[in-house]
Design an enzyme around this catalytic site. Sequence first.
Site, PDB file in Angstrom:
ATOM      1  N   HIS A 138       0.841  -1.206   0.000  1.00  0.00           N
ATOM      2  CA  HIS A 138       0.000   0.000   0.000  1.00  0.00           C
ATOM      3  C   HIS A 138       0.870   1.247   0.000  1.00  0.00           C
ATOM      4  CE1 HIS A 138      -3.142  -2.821   1.397  1.00  0.00           C
ATOM      5  NE2 HIS A 138      -3.992  -1.938   0.883  1.00  0.00           N
ATOM      6  N   LYS A 142      -0.254   4.963   4.344  1.00  0.00           N
ATOM      7  CA  LYS A 142      -1.378   4.211   4.935  1.00  0.00           C
ATOM      8  C   LYS A 142      -1.164   4.067   6.442  1.00  0.00           C
ATOM      9  CE  LYS A 142      -3.962  -0.136   4.663  1.00  0.00           C
ATOM     10  NZ  LYS A 142      -5.242   0.477   4.992  1.00  0.00           N
TER      11      LYS A 142
END
Length: 260
Positions: A138, A142
Amino acid sequence: MNTIVLGDGPMGRALHAALAAAADVGRATLLGRPDDPAGHSPRELRSADVVLDFSRAAAVMANVRRGLEAGCRAFVIGTTGWDADRPRAAALLEEHRGAAVAAANFSPGLAILADLVEEASRRFGAFEAFDPFIVEWHRAAKADRPSGTAKELSRRLLAAHPVKRRLADPSAGLPPAADELELAAIRAGASPGMHLVGFDAPGETVELRITARDRSAYAAGALEAARWLLREPRSPGIHPFSEVVGERSAPPVATLAINA
Ligand SMILES: NC(=O)c1ccc[n+]([C@@H]2O[C@H](COP(=O)([O-])OP(=O)(O)OC[C@H]3O[C@@H](n4cnc5c(N)ncnc54)[C@H](OP(=O)(O)O)[C@@H]3O)[C@@H](O)[C@H]2O)c1
């Protein structure tokens, strides 16, 4: 259907845009962090048929409480990392006869992939040579790690595997034990989400991978969950997204064979 999205980060904004473009959505409102640390005022939330929460883990409980106080009885909760509050949120919803669909990942593709992972874990688990692993990637910013989706995929894999029992602890600095599942989380760049479940044997690797190109699949699933909640009365409490997807999915092959 009037909707209020709580959370003005990249996901909340993408969802708001999808709701604003949907023909069956009347009003779509986007709200960020409220000025009052106690949460949004119920007056602000009064117009919502569905509140969709894509904010921060620490805000979910107050958002549900304030939504219920405002008279809303349908919630879609996509925020991740609030697992510790889940029993309290479920009890509050049941008390007020409200229903929520909560999932760490609203991508319809992921819901189907998770079923395949469980089946693959069972099938490859019968062969000692195939060692399972999970990789997720990600964007650098995040908030949580590993992702809620990776945790859910590992839960499904571990539940079906005959040998693997728990996640390996990456801080131990040791190779995983035979009953531990390796899960690697990468935080770099701008990726909206990649999850890979692999089964590695000496001569070959089998990979089940889902890559989000943008946030539109999450938004489509969240909208589908909102429609599902309003289509007919749902039992109070928290429902998994698999119930929403399950209404559309083909029955398992074994069921088909029995019914034929
Ligand atoms: N289920 C799914 O399919 C799915 C898909 C993608 C993402 N997610 C999850 O959805 C959440 C949001 O994702 P994101 O990438 O947009 O995260 P993000 O960049 O952290 O954005 C969250 C936003 O919500 C705001 N916020 C905090 N408290 C709030 C409140 N009470 N009401 C309204 N807004 C509030 C934050 O403001 P501050 O900066 O002031 O705190 C921030 O702007 C994360 O938990 C993420 O893991 C779920």
